[in-house]
Motif scaffolding. Structure first.
Motif, PDB file in Angstrom:
ATOM      1  N   LYS A 160      47.559 -95.547  70.783  1.00 23.66           N
ATOM      2  CA  LYS A 160      46.288 -94.606  70.955  1.00 23.66           C
ATOM      3  C   LYS A 160      45.884 -94.521  69.186  1.00 23.66           C
ATOM      4  O   LYS A 160      46.954 -94.506  68.321  1.00 23.66           O
ATOM      5  N   PRO A 161      44.629 -94.546  69.142  1.00 23.86           N
ATOM      6  CA  PRO A 161      44.089 -94.286  67.933  1.00 23.86           C
ATOM      7  C   PRO A 161      44.176 -92.911  67.481  1.00 23.86           C
ATOM      8  O   PRO A 161      44.547 -92.079  68.168  1.00 23.86           O
ATOM      9  N   TYR A 162      43.885 -92.767  66.012  1.00 29.46           N
ATOM     10  CA  TYR A 162      43.976 -91.536  65.504  1.00 29.46           C
ATOM     11  C   TYR A 162      43.077 -91.391  64.670  1.00 29.46           C
ATOM     12  O   TYR A 162      42.440 -91.836  64.041  1.00 29.46           O
ATOM     13  N   ILE A 163      42.732 -89.875  64.181  1.00 28.33           N
ATOM     14  CA  ILE A 163      41.777 -89.758  63.133  1.00 28.33           C
ATOM     15  C   ILE A 163      42.165 -88.234  62.586  1.00 28.33           C
ATOM     16  O   ILE A 163      42.677 -87.302  63.265  1.00 28.33           O
ATOM     17  N   GLY A 164      41.801 -88.026  61.225  1.00 32.93           N
ATOM     18  CA  GLY A 164      42.012 -86.706  60.688  1.00 32.93           C
ATOM     19  C   GLY A 164      40.975 -86.498  59.528  1.00 32.93           C
ATOM     20  O   GLY A 164      40.706 -87.245  58.727  1.00 32.93           O
ATOM     21  N   ILE A 165      40.391 -85.068  59.364  1.00 35.29           N
ATOM     22  CA  ILE A 165      39.742 -84.805  58.231  1.00 35.29           C
ATOM     23  C   ILE A 165      40.381 -84.543  56.996  1.00 35.29           C
ATOM     24  O   ILE A 165      41.410 -83.843  56.877  1.00 35.29           O
ATOM     25  N   ILE A 166      39.869 -85.137  55.876  1.00 34.37           N
ATOM     26  CA  ILE A 166      40.433 -84.933  54.630  1.00 34.37           C
ATOM     27  C   ILE A 166      39.556 -84.568  53.610  1.00 34.37           C
ATOM     28  O   ILE A 166      38.355 -84.439  54.013  1.00 34.37           O
ATOM     29  N   GLY A 167      39.970 -84.061  52.507  1.00 36.32           N
ATOM     30  CA  GLY A 167      39.055 -83.626  51.451  1.00 36.32           C
ATOM     31  C   GLY A 167      38.167 -85.150  50.766  1.00 36.32           C
ATOM     32  O   GLY A 167      38.623 -85.861  50.748  1.00 36.32           O
ATOM     33  N   VAL A 168      36.909 -84.526  50.610  1.00 33.54           N
ATOM     34  CA  VAL A 168      36.078 -85.473  50.257  1.00 33.54           C
ATOM     35  C   VAL A 168      36.476 -86.069  48.955  1.00 33.54           C
ATOM     36  O   VAL A 168      36.397 -87.279  48.625  1.00 33.54           O
ATOM     37  N   ASP A 169      36.885 -85.202  48.066  1.00 30.87           N
ATOM     38  CA  ASP A 169      37.424 -85.966  46.604  1.00 30.87           C
ATOM     39  C   ASP A 169      38.922 -86.280  46.676  1.00 30.87           C
ATOM     40  O   ASP A 169      39.483 -86.483  45.515  1.00 30.87           O
ATOM     41  N   THR A 170      39.374 -86.606  47.811  1.00 26.93           N
ATOM     42  CA  THR A 170      40.852 -86.912  47.897  1.00 26.93           C
ATOM     43  C   THR A 170      41.180 -88.012  47.408  1.00 26.93           C
ATOM     44  O   THR A 170      40.498 -88.949  47.454  1.00 26.93           O
ATOM     45  N   GLU A 171      42.135 -88.137  46.248  1.00 27.70           N
ATOM     46  CA  GLU A 171      42.729 -89.524  45.820  1.00 27.70           C
ATOM     47  C   GLU A 171      43.907 -90.003  46.409  1.00 27.70           C
ATOM     48  O   GLU A 171      44.938 -89.287  46.210  1.00 27.70           O
ATOM     49  N   ILE A 172      43.712 -90.744  47.146  1.00 25.78           N
ATOM     50  CA  ILE A 172      45.226 -91.096  48.172  1.00 25.78           C
ATOM     51  C   ILE A 172      46.028 -91.998  47.541  1.00 25.78           C
ATOM     52  O   ILE A 172      45.570 -93.059  46.837  1.00 25.78           O
ATOM     53  N   THR A 173      47.447 -91.779  47.299  1.00 20.72           N
ATOM     54  CA  THR A 173      48.277 -92.526  46.747  1.00 20.72           C
ATOM     55  C   THR A 173      49.080 -93.375  47.720  1.00 20.72           C
ATOM     56  O   THR A 173      49.352 -94.654  47.264  1.00 20.72           O
ATOM     57  N   ASP A 174      49.233 -92.981  49.145  1.00 19.20           N
ATOM     58  CA  ASP A 174      49.955 -93.544  49.834  1.00 19.20           C
ATOM     59  C   ASP A 174      49.680 -93.038  51.383  1.00 19.20           C
ATOM     60  O   ASP A 174      49.324 -91.889  51.380  1.00 19.20           O
ATOM     61  N   ILE A 175      50.016 -93.891  52.346  1.00 20.33           N
ATOM     62  CA  ILE A 175      50.038 -93.263  53.704  1.00 20.33           C
ATOM     63  C   ILE A 175      51.457 -93.880  54.470  1.00 20.33           C
ATOM     64  O   ILE A 175      51.650 -94.761  54.167  1.00 20.33           O
ATOM     65  N   ILE A 176      51.972 -92.488  54.795  1.00 15.62           N
ATOM     66  CA  ILE A 176      53.289 -92.699  55.415  1.00 15.62           C
ATOM     67  C   ILE A 176      53.139 -92.794  57.165  1.00 15.62           C
ATOM     68  O   ILE A 176      52.747 -91.832  57.542  1.00 15.62           O
ATOM     69  N   PHE A 177      53.750 -93.842  57.544  1.00 15.08           N
ATOM     70  CA  PHE A 177      53.805 -93.813  59.148  1.00 15.08           C
ATOM     71  C   PHE A 177      55.179 -93.467  59.644  1.00 15.08           C
ATOM     72  O   PHE A 177      56.146 -94.250  59.280  1.00 15.08           O
ATOM     73  N   LYS A 178      55.555 -92.449  60.206  1.00 19.50           N
ATOM     74  CA  LYS A 178      56.566 -91.894  60.402  1.00 19.50           C
ATOM     75  C   LYS A 178      56.981 -92.383  61.801  1.00 19.50           C
ATOM     76  O   LYS A 178      56.162 -92.119  62.758  1.00 19.50           O
ATOM     77  N   THR A 179      58.256 -92.994  62.077  1.00 16.54           N
ATOM     78  CA  THR A 179      58.670 -93.569  63.245  1.00 16.54           C
ATOM     79  C   THR A 179      60.055 -93.053  63.427  1.00 16.54           C
ATOM     80  O   THR A 179      60.633 -92.432  62.701  1.00 16.54           O
ATOM     81  N   ASP A 180      60.500 -93.293  64.834  1.00 13.96           N
ATOM     82  CA  ASP A 180      62.069 -93.094  64.916  1.00 13.96           C
ATOM     83  C   ASP A 180      63.062 -93.753  64.263  1.00 13.96           C
ATOM     84  O   ASP A 180      64.224 -93.575  64.591  1.00 13.96           O
ATOM     85  N   ILE A 181      62.428 -94.922  63.680  1.00 17.43           N
ATOM     86  CA  ILE A 181      63.368 -95.762  62.831  1.00 17.43           C
ATOM     87  C   ILE A 181      63.281 -95.610  61.359  1.00 17.43           C
ATOM     88  O   ILE A 181      63.987 -96.192  60.514  1.00 17.43           O
ATOM     89  N   GLY A 182      62.321 -94.454  60.846  1.00 11.65           N
ATOM     90  CA  GLY A 182      62.205 -94.237  59.602  1.00 11.65           C
ATOM     91  C   GLY A 182      60.750 -94.302  59.172  1.00 11.65           C
ATOM     92  O   GLY A 182      59.965 -94.696  60.005  1.00 11.65           O
ATOM     93  N   ASP A 183      60.587 -94.018  57.997  1.00 11.06           N
ATOM     94  CA  ASP A 183      59.259 -93.914  57.287  1.00 11.06           C
ATOM     95  C   ASP A 183      58.852 -95.409  56.757  1.00 11.06           C
ATOM     96  O   ASP A 183      59.606 -96.211  56.297  1.00 11.06           O
TER      97      ASP A 183
END
Length: 201
Positions: A160-183
């Protein structure tokens, strides 16, 4: 007697004021229903998966596209930022995300002046670079990490697709996908940073 009349008038005014405030509140069910109805005429070949509202009054639509004749799975994920324009609605920005594919996930950013979102697709398996194999996994969360140490967590479900609202001035350093076998780190799979710019296609 006069005090009772004054109290009654005050009570009526209070109820009316409360009703007006509730009516002006962004994100009411009726407003979301109106946006959905409008969108059916705007892009009837896309199915709305989720509608979120922002304090600016913008509506964030997450949609999927399934080709005619295809019944198993959508082939495209698209996000829209929509604003109300008098008695109708206007699209401020559009962006597409890749399918999860063999990697197992995707992520894109879409931003306009006062709202920004992260969205993408989640699969049911994950490619392992070390073993050059694909293994089944259960995705549970997407965690957006920012330069100021903040984290935005979005619950996700396989396929399934996903979506989330974040801050406009957000500087993203990384995105972590959490699973049953680890990050799983987005940065381990992609060397290019995510781009906020809209497609406007």
């Amino acid at each position: 007697m006069r005090d009772i009349k004054v109290a009654a008038v005050f009570l009526v005014l209070l109820i009316l004021l409360s009703g007006c405030q509730n009516g002006d509140k962004p994100g009411k069910t009726s407003d979301i229903d109106d946006v959905k109805t409008w969108f059916e005429g705007y892009a009837s070949d896309y199915e709305i998966v989720d509608v979120q509202t922002h304090e600016s009054g913008k509506y964030i639509l997450l949609t999927t596209f399934t080709p005619p004749g295809e019944t198993e799975h959508y082939t495209m994920v698209r996000a829209y930022v929509v604003s109300k324009d008098k008695n109708s609605y206007a699209v401020d920005a559009i962006k597409d995300a890749y399918e999860a594919g063999s990697v197992g996930f995707s992520a894109e950013l879409l931003g306009v002046e006062d709202v920004a979102v992260i969205f993408g697709d989640i699969g049911n398996s994950l490619y392992d670079f070390k073993t050059d194999t694909v293994q089944a996994v259960s995705f549970t969360e997407v965690v957006v990490k920012t330069s100021d140490g903040e984290e935005k967590t979005i619950s996700v479900t396989n396929d399934k697709p996903y979506i989330g609202i974040i801050g406009v001035d957000t500087e993203i350093t990384d995105i972590i996908f959490k699973t049953d076998i680890g990050d799983i780190n987005f940065s381990d799979y992609y060397s290019e940073p995510l781009d906020f710019s809209p497609d406007n296609t």
